[in-house]
Write an enzyme that holds these catalytic residues in place. Structure first.
Site, mmCIF file in Angstrom:
data_model
loop_
_atom_site.group_PDB
_atom_site.id
_atom_site.type_symbol
_atom_site.label_atom_id
_atom_site.label_comp_id
_atom_site.label_asym_id
_atom_site.label_seq_id
_atom_site.Cartn_x
_atom_site.Cartn_y
_atom_site.Cartn_z
ATOM 1 N N ASP A 121 1.705 -3.717 1.113
ATOM 2 C CA ASP A 121 2.315 -4.256 0.107
ATOM 3 C C ASP A 121 3.795 -4.270 0.347
ATOM 4 O O ASP A 121 4.328 -3.625 0.973
ATOM 5 C CB ASP A 121 1.671 -3.872 -1.065
ATOM 6 C CG ASP A 121 1.613 -4.717 -2.424
ATOM 7 O OD1 ASP A 121 2.728 -5.686 -2.202
ATOM 8 O OD2 ASP A 121 0.891 -4.855 -3.286
HETATM 9 C C1 NOJ Z 1 3.392 -7.266 -4.415
HETATM 10 C C2 NOJ Z 1 1.994 -7.435 -5.061
HETATM 11 O O1 NOJ Z 1 1.562 -6.123 -5.135
HETATM 12 C C3 NOJ Z 1 0.928 -8.286 -3.908
HETATM 13 O O2 NOJ Z 1 -0.118 -8.291 -4.564
HETATM 14 C C4 NOJ Z 1 1.849 -9.525 -3.455
HETATM 15 O O3 NOJ Z 1 0.726 -10.003 -2.507
HETATM 16 C C5 NOJ Z 1 3.057 -8.977 -2.935
HETATM 17 N N1 NOJ Z 1 3.954 -8.235 -3.706
HETATM 18 C C6 NOJ Z 1 3.743 -10.189 -2.221
HETATM 19 O O4 NOJ Z 1 4.146 -11.089 -3.061
#
Ligand code: NOJ
Length: 718
Positions: free
Chosen positions: A253
């Site tokens: 993430d």
């Molecule tokens: C953070 C989020 O937790 C995740 O779900 C997302 O896919 C990413 N950012 C990318 O935007």
């Protein structure tokens, strides 16, 4: 190493270490002007640059200006639509209609891929049982079976029959794992979960997603038993890759690797990145590998590195990128088609939950003077969290309503704002109400209050909206309430004042039209709650499938106090005192999981089983006749819950194992059948094996958790 094609093997054999590390990174929302250089430097994946033309230019740089000409993988959070914004995922779960969810995902995939997106970071399959957590909006709610079913449907919609198709995108099941159980509902917070809970709750939807072919899995920000998931070998490698045979890409993430430093398990970036790759992460979202190349290469095992690269290149190959890196710019879909709008409207209608309709005020009769009040009367904030800025906007309910009832006098007085602590507008709304035959109160939580980093400690309607509801109730003019929200709200302070209440969630581009359809009775609000609605924040977490306790205040999911088996003697009040409950709160939630009705009414025949006794590995057919007892066609959602009467591990009071949404014409009867076997009756051991223990299981069948009929089946000892 995962088996790979000759092309992928050949590329890996030719690649330098730096080129390999480049493939293991997705650049998180780069500035456009920087991205081309990053690609020239060998970055393997980037976020979508917002047009087919810009994506093609990225691909041209990758193919023509890098030594090996490997196309880039372009990713984006396509969560509930790209151009046509569908209802938020929690609302999609409320449809209890996986075929519809599959269609919505297929539509999102076609729109996104036409612009060059190949990889989405969706579906979110985290089980969420704490509505304080803002991200409950992104998933399918509290239930394992419902979430797993919707996850399978969404993945199938994104992938279609082949990832090579110009209408398919690669799905990512996220966030692995147990991210939906953060302490206090605070986003990113600590998770401690037993093996039992991990296996039977949090891991299960991921297991199903992997079996359904999810192309990638995203690691979560949280720890599990002290070990941050971005460096959790036991779960990323031992369970996901080895036990389940997942051969896709494990993506981190955003800056999740860097976050291992504040987590307190890594000294610096190189240490963090090395721990992450060794644990089984394949692609880092964000910064580290290129920043710490030398230090990382000195530490990381080369076979592991090659395995990660092979997974990324194989995904590119499965998507057909090596053969066709470009998209047809002329065919880019930049706005919804009429068909797309119809589909998403249908979904918004089917997700709406009729919480109560005591005086049958809904659907609205032919009232002449109608007041629309509340902040959602004029707001166009219907798209919900994680909708893209380039998605098609929604209209307002006031405009839609006025155009559909040109014969009526429709007045619109917002009364209060969503968030402001200002009640001066309520007097005008009350005055307008007194001049009306009916009031429609359009209240809720705006999109920005749910989603990532949007935890709340107070789940009542924000601002002075509750005051508006009370003021309208005091006028004595009949009124109905529509709530838009991305999470369950606490409505206990006013719900008894309101005879008819609909939850419309955040319904996307077509939300306003769908809400008016439902209000006017052109469509049925026949969704069901995918999460329990608590009575108070102090009661959270409250979810239906809780483990049985030795001193239950709830039993069999029926939410009545029992004193039997507690073993305490004395006056009744002593027996009642020592049960698991609050002294200052009525038992049970405000509305249970699965709750909701519609404008049609149904009755169920007695559930029937094809056999009363079965051996392990056998299954029975459970059937029930559903009769529409009303004068309009409508949908019922038949739900089957299992109660394992005696097990070696304290079982949940009830567990949803099957459901079907069925349309029944007025006066007609439809038979609904389910197969009940090992998958439905068993539970998972700490090592992941499914076990079915002999004994009696009660199957509770009905249209809501609180309206079921039991039938028993016994699994015989071998
Ligand atoms: C953070 C989020 O937790 C995740 O779900 C997302 O896919 C990413 N950012 C990318 O935007």
């Amino acid at each position: 190493m995962t088996p790979v094609s000759a092309r992928v093997r050949g590329l890996i054999a030719e690649m330098t270490d730096a080129e390999k590390l480049g493939q293991l990174q997705i650049v998180f929302r780069p500035r456009l002007e920087d991205a081309a250089q990053l690609i020239r430097d060998g970055i393997g994946s980037v976020f979508w640059p917002r047009s087919a033309a810009a994506t093609n230019e990225f691909q041209r740089v990758a193919v023509e200006e890098t030594r090996l000409g490997i196309p880039v993988l372009v990713g984006l959070d396509v969560v509930h639509g790209q151009r046509t914004i569908a209802p938020v995922p929690l609302a999609q779960a409320a449809t209890f209609d996986p075929a519809l969810v599959e269609e919505l995902a297929a539509l999102a995939a076609a729109e996104a891929r036409s612009g060059g997106v190949k990889w989405t970071f969706s579906p979110m399959v985290d089980i969420s049982r704490d509505p304080r957590w803002g991200r409950v909006v992104e998933g399918f709610g509290e239930d394992v079976h419902l979430t797993s079913t919707m996850a399978r449907a969404m993945i199938s919609g994104y992938h279609g029959s082949s990832l090579r198709s110009p209408r398919a995108i690669a799905a990512t099941a996220k966030h692995f794992v147990a991210y939906g159980q953060p302490e206090g509902g605070r986003d990113y917070n600590t998770v401690d979960a037993s093996e039992h809970r991990l296996r039977n709750v949090h891991l299960e939807p991921f297991r199903v997603a992997v079996a359904a072919g999810a192309a990638s899995v995203m690691a979560s920000f949280n720890t599990v038993a002290g070990r941050p998931m971005h460096a959790n070998h036991g779960l990323l490698t031992a369970v996901l890759k080895h036990e389940w045979g997942f051969d896709g890409v494990v993506v981190g993430d955003a800056e999740g690797v860097r976050n291992l430093i504040p987590h307190g398990i890594a000294e610096d970036l190189a240490d963090a990145a090395a721990q992450a790759y060794e644990a089984g992460l394949d692609v880092e979202m964000g910064g580290a590998p290129s920043e710490v190349r030398e230090a990382l290469l000195a530490r990381v095992d080369r076979t592991r590195l090659d395995d990660a690269v092979a997974r990324v290149l194989t995904l590119k190959e499965r998507l057909g990128l090596f053969d066709q890196p470009y998209v047809d710019e002329a065919a880019e879909i930049t706005a919804p088609t009429d068909e797309a709008l119809r589909l998403t409207r249908r979904a918004a209608v089917r997700s709406a939950v009729l919480l109560k309709n005591d005086d049958a005020l809904l659907p609205l009769a032919d009232h002449r003077r109608i007041l629309l009040t509340g902040p959602y009367a004029t707001s166009t904030d219907h798209l919900g969290a994680w909708s893209q800025p380039f998605g098609a906007p929604a209209g307002s309910i006031a405009d839609e309503f006025a155009s559909r009832r040109p014969d009526a006098e429709v007045s619109v007085v917002a009364g209060v704002d969503f968030l402001e602590d200002d009640d001066t507008g309520i007097a005008a709304a009350v005055e307008a109400a007194r001049d009306s035959d009916i009031v429609v109160l359009l209240v809720g939580e705006p999109s920005a209050l749910s989603g990532e980093a949007a935890s709340r400690s107070d789940l009542r309607l924000p601002g002075r909206q509750e005051d508006l509801v009370r003021a309208i109730a005091r006028t004595g003019v009949p009124f109905v309430v529509v709530i838009e929200t991305g999470r369950p709200l606490i409505v206990s302070d006013w719900i008894d004042l309101a005879p008819s209440v609909i939850v419309a969630w955040h319904g996307g581009t077509e939300a306003a039209g769908a809400i008016v359809d439902v209000l006017l009775g052109d469509a049925d609000p026949s969704g069901r709650l995918p999460m329990t609605w608590p009575r108070s924040v102090g009661q959270i977490p409250v979810y239906y499938a809780h483990e049985r306790t030795g001193r239950p205040a709830t039993t069999g999911g029926t939410l009545t106090t029992t004193t039997e088996d507690i073993g305490l003697h004395g006056p009744d009040n002593v027996q009642e005192k020592y049960t698991s409950k609050y002294l200052d709160l009525e038992l049970g939630p405000q509305f249970p999981f699965g709750h909701g009705s519609g404008y049609a009414t149904f009755s169920h025949g007695s559930p029937r089983l094809s056999a009363r006794r079965i051996a392990r590995d056998e299954s029975v057919t459970l059937s029930v006749d559903v009769t529409n007892t009303s004068t309009r066609t409508g949908d019922d959602v038949v739900q089957v819950y299992v109660e394992d009467v005696v097990a070696s591990i304290a079982p949940p009071v009830r567990r949803l194992v099957a459901f079907e949404r069925v349309t029944v014409e007025a006066g007609a009867t439809e038979r609904v059948s389910f197969r009940i076997g090992d998958e439905q009756l068993g539970f998972r051991l700490a090592d992941g094996r499914l076990v079915v223990e002999p004994g009696t299981f009660m199957l509770h069948v009905g249209s809501s958790l609180d309206r079921t009929q039991p039938v028993a089946v016994t699994v015989e000892r071998a």
